[in-house]
Design an enzyme around this catalytic site. Structure first.
Site, PDB file in Angstrom:
ATOM      1  N   LYS A 190       0.848  -1.199   0.000  1.00  0.00           N
ATOM      2  CA  LYS A 190       0.000   0.000   0.000  1.00  0.00           C
ATOM      3  C   LYS A 190       0.880   1.243   0.000  1.00  0.00           C
ATOM      4  O   LYS A 190       2.006   1.217   0.502  1.00  0.00           O
ATOM      5  CB  LYS A 190      -0.845   0.031   1.289  1.00  0.00           C
ATOM      6  CG  LYS A 190      -2.015  -0.919   1.318  1.00  0.00           C
ATOM      7  CD  LYS A 190      -2.793  -0.758   2.627  1.00  0.00           C
ATOM      8  CE  LYS A 190      -3.847  -1.820   2.807  1.00  0.00           C
ATOM      9  NZ  LYS A 190      -4.974  -1.738   1.862  1.00  0.00           N
TER      10      LYS A 190
ATOM     11  N   ARG B 291     -10.072 -11.573   2.549  1.00  0.00           N
ATOM     12  CA  ARG B 291     -10.961 -12.616   2.027  1.00  0.00           C
ATOM     13  C   ARG B 291     -10.245 -13.964   1.942  1.00  0.00           C
ATOM     14  O   ARG B 291     -10.874 -15.015   2.072  1.00  0.00           O
ATOM     15  CB  ARG B 291     -11.536 -12.177   0.669  1.00  0.00           C
ATOM     16  CG  ARG B 291     -10.536 -12.069  -0.441  1.00  0.00           C
ATOM     17  CD  ARG B 291     -11.076 -11.290  -1.635  1.00  0.00           C
ATOM     18  NE  ARG B 291     -11.033  -9.844  -1.410  1.00  0.00           N
ATOM     19  CZ  ARG B 291     -11.479  -8.930  -2.266  1.00  0.00           C
ATOM     20  NH1 ARG B 291     -11.999  -9.310  -3.415  1.00  0.00           N
ATOM     21  NH2 ARG B 291     -11.383  -7.647  -1.996  1.00  0.00           N
TER      22      ARG B 291
HETATM   23  N1  BES Z   1      -7.880  -3.850   4.790  1.00  0.00           N
HETATM   24  C1  BES Z   1      -8.153  -3.462   3.446  1.00  0.00           C
HETATM   25  C2  BES Z   1      -9.501  -2.738   3.300  1.00  0.00           C
HETATM   26  C3  BES Z   1      -9.583  -1.384   3.954  1.00  0.00           C
HETATM   27  C4  BES Z   1      -9.253  -0.250   3.257  1.00  0.00           C
HETATM   28  C5  BES Z   1     -10.034  -1.270   5.258  1.00  0.00           C
HETATM   29  C6  BES Z   1      -9.341   0.989   3.853  1.00  0.00           C
HETATM   30  C7  BES Z   1     -10.130  -0.025   5.841  1.00  0.00           C
HETATM   31  C8  BES Z   1      -9.784   1.102   5.151  1.00  0.00           C
HETATM   32  C9  BES Z   1      -8.171  -4.678   2.547  1.00  0.00           C
HETATM   33  O1  BES Z   1      -7.327  -5.703   2.903  1.00  0.00           O
HETATM   34  C10 BES Z   1      -7.734  -4.223   1.203  1.00  0.00           C
HETATM   35  O2  BES Z   1      -6.616  -3.837   1.082  1.00  0.00           O
HETATM   36  N2  BES Z   1      -8.643  -4.280   0.218  1.00  0.00           N
HETATM   37  C11 BES Z   1      -8.370  -3.844  -1.090  1.00  0.00           C
HETATM   38  C12 BES Z   1      -8.919  -4.877  -2.048  1.00  0.00           C
HETATM   39  C13 BES Z   1      -8.500  -4.692  -3.466  1.00  0.00           C
HETATM   40  C14 BES Z   1      -7.017  -4.988  -3.620  1.00  0.00           C
HETATM   41  C15 BES Z   1      -9.313  -5.600  -4.340  1.00  0.00           C
HETATM   42  C16 BES Z   1      -9.038  -2.494  -1.310  1.00  0.00           C
HETATM   43  O3  BES Z   1     -10.139  -2.285  -0.801  1.00  0.00           O
HETATM   44  O4  BES Z   1      -8.434  -1.640  -1.944  1.00  0.00           O
HETATM   45 MG    MG Z   2      -5.368  -5.483   2.084  1.00  0.00          MG
END
Ligand code: BES
Ligand code: MG
Ligand code: ZN
Length: 501
Positions: free
Chosen positions: A285, A359
């Site tokens: 990230k 997931r």
């Molecule tokens: N933990 C994150 C989701 C999240 C984002 C929670 C912001 C709280 C605040 C999750 O693991 C994630 O990174 N999801 C990605 C999925 C994508 C790569 C398909 C997302 O939401 O960008």
């Molecule tokens: Mg993630």
């Protein structure tokens, strides 16, 4: 915070401030005072209404006005608090109004006295009114200051609340206060866990907490902790795939509540996403998206917090709590895009993006719930940024394959003041999760509808079991704060589950 109930009238109670309520006027001009205001205004010869008029106090929800009573009441201050318009009023407005009062006054006052709105003034039962006010005071009074060394008001909280009430109402008020204490205690545990840095709140830390919860009630609560090898034996390749990149040992936590008189027909599993820190993994990230990612175990925090008080709620059916806990980190051992793992239920997952890790870990915890013959599954996960785009920071997304369960959850959430909105498990979108090499891919081949495609992914691991998924990425952690919560962890979901139980 201590609560005392007295039959003394408001002017004869000594505290730092008396709190009185008003509704906003329907026509913007004149607000509508409740009984406590009217009583004190008479004693103060109209000082409250005059000051309010002078200051153009409108009675908006959470608006407050301080008036010095110059010796005419034992408490030196009266604080007028707005509840918003009566025509739009719902019970949660009382919780939030008192919450914002508690949030802004906690560093300034040590004690407050009040009379509760009556059930003629707002259409709720006395026990509910007492619960709403107490939750507002306790939840608004929370802050996480353990790492602040210089804050001179550190740890200062509203300590005492004195409720002036008729003797007839005493029993109901005590009931409401006690319920609110239990709900708030559990919510605050969840906030502490979410706000704690990931270097402390590790999978082992969560596992130890589960063990200590069970130790307090060994007859009713059992805990099993699976380490890496145990999880391997169970076939949890998906969870362990995510855990591979980290030196911190992963833990699969299984809590079980055994009721005194068992209703054998039902067994509820509560599953919480337990990513103790989400760096994104190899699909790392960017900094601003990563800074709050200690919150990615908010689902796990709900499970632990619910179990910390479940013996007092005493549901008459068994409850399982399941957490696959690991950080999602980067190392030479990390899972990389294109790797395929097999979940516990036999389905293979192509990990195309290591940042869609929640997931993948939950594929195993949901499979485990099915294997344990849960008759209902509810999962809580900070799963997608897409859900935050759809619903904002204060509303969770609800997905379910079962109408009755979804409606029960909505009702429980409404009573808890936890906002929720149902989104569809659109079966036409299932093909977006297709993989060319495995049974399913962990990201869809489409940018839009990300909260839905993530929920559809999870659905592959619950079979036909009645199941509900709550995407709490927004409400679990606030970047701005709300009436009843400072910014940071909110403990969202805990009170919904307690209501449901
Ligand atoms: N933990 C994150 C989701 C999240 C984002 C929670 C912001 C709280 C605040 C999750 O693991 C994630 O990174 N999801 C990605 C999925 C994508 C790569 C398909 C997302 O939401 O960008
Ligand atoms: Mg993630
Ligand atoms: Zn995550």
């Amino acid at each position: 915070m201590t609560f005392e109930i007295t039959s003394n009238p408001l002017d004869k109670i000594s505290s730092d401030a008396v709190l009185v309520f008003v509704f906003a006027g329907e026509d913007k001009k004149s607000f509508k005072p409740l009984a406590g205001f009217k009583y004190l205004d008479k004693i103060l010869l109209g000082l409250l209404s005059k000051t309010a008029e002078l200051e153009k106090f409108s009675g908006k929800r959470g608006e407050n006005l301080l008036v010095y009573s110059s010796g005419k009441t034992l408490s030196p201050r009266v604080i007028i608090l707005g509840l918003g318009k009566k025509s739009e009023f719902v019970g949660d407005d009382l919780r939030r109004a008192v919450g914002s009062f508690s949030r802004s006054m906690k560093k300034k006052l040590d004690s407050v006295s009040l009379t509760l709105p009556t059930n003629d003034e707002i259409s709720e039962e006395t026990i509910v009114i007492a619960q709403l006010v107490t939750e507002g005071l306790l939840l608004g009074g929370y802050d996480f200051s353990k790492y602040k060394s210089k804050d001179d008001k550190k740890g200062r909280v509203l300590e005492a609340v004195i409720i002036s009430a008729k003797d007839d109402d005493r029993k109901e008020i005590i009931g409401g206060v006690e319920r609110a204490r239990l709900y708030s205690q559990a919510t605050i545990l969840a906030r502490d866990l979410v706000n704690e840095q990931s270097a402390v709140a590790t999978p082992s830390y969560l596992a130890d907490l589960a063990l200590s919860i069970a130790k307090k009630d060994p007859g009713r609560i059992k805990v099993k902790i699976l380490n890496r090898e145990d999880a391997e034996k169970q076939g949890m390749e998906a969870f362990l795939g995510v855990a591979r990149g980290s030196d911190t040992p992963p833990k699969f936590i299984r809590l079980e509540y055994i009721p005194e008189k068992s209703n054998k027909k039902e067994k509820l599993a509560i599953v919480g996403k337990g990513i103790t820190f989400d760096s994104g993994g190899i699909n790392v990230k960017s900094g601003d998206h990563m800074s709050d990612m200690k919150m990615d175990m908010s689902g796990a925090a709900i499970v632990l917090s619910v179990f910390s008080v479940i013996s007092k709620i005493k549901p008459d059916f068994p409850v399982l709590g399941l957490i696959a806990a690991t950080p999602n980190l980067i190392s030479g051992k990390s899972i990389v895009p294109g790797d395929v793992v097999r979940a516990m239920n036999g389905k293979t997952i192509e990990v195309l993006n290591t940042d869609a890790e929640g997931r993948v870990t939950m594929a195993d915890s949901l499979s485990y719930a099915v294997k344990e013959k849960a008759t209902k599954i509810i999962d809580f996960a900070t799963l997608t940024g897409a859900c935050m785009v759809a619903l904002g920071e204060e509303i969770a997304g609800l997905f379910s394959n079962n109408r009755e369960l979804a409606d029960q959850i909505k009702k429980a959430a409404l009573g808890a003041g936890e906002n929720i909105w149902e989104l569809p498990l659109e079966k036409n979108y299932k093909e977006l999760n297709k993989s060319s090499v495995a049974d399913i891919a962990n990201i869809p081949n489409m940018r839009y509808g990300g909260a839905i495609t993530a929920a559809l992914f999870l659905q592959e691991f619950v079979g036909n079991t009645p199941w509900a998924h709550l995407d709490i990425a927004g409400p679990a952690f606030l970047t701005k704060g709300s009436d009843i919560s400072e910014k940071g962890g909110t403990g969202y979901g805990v009170r919904t589950v307690l209501n449901l139980l």
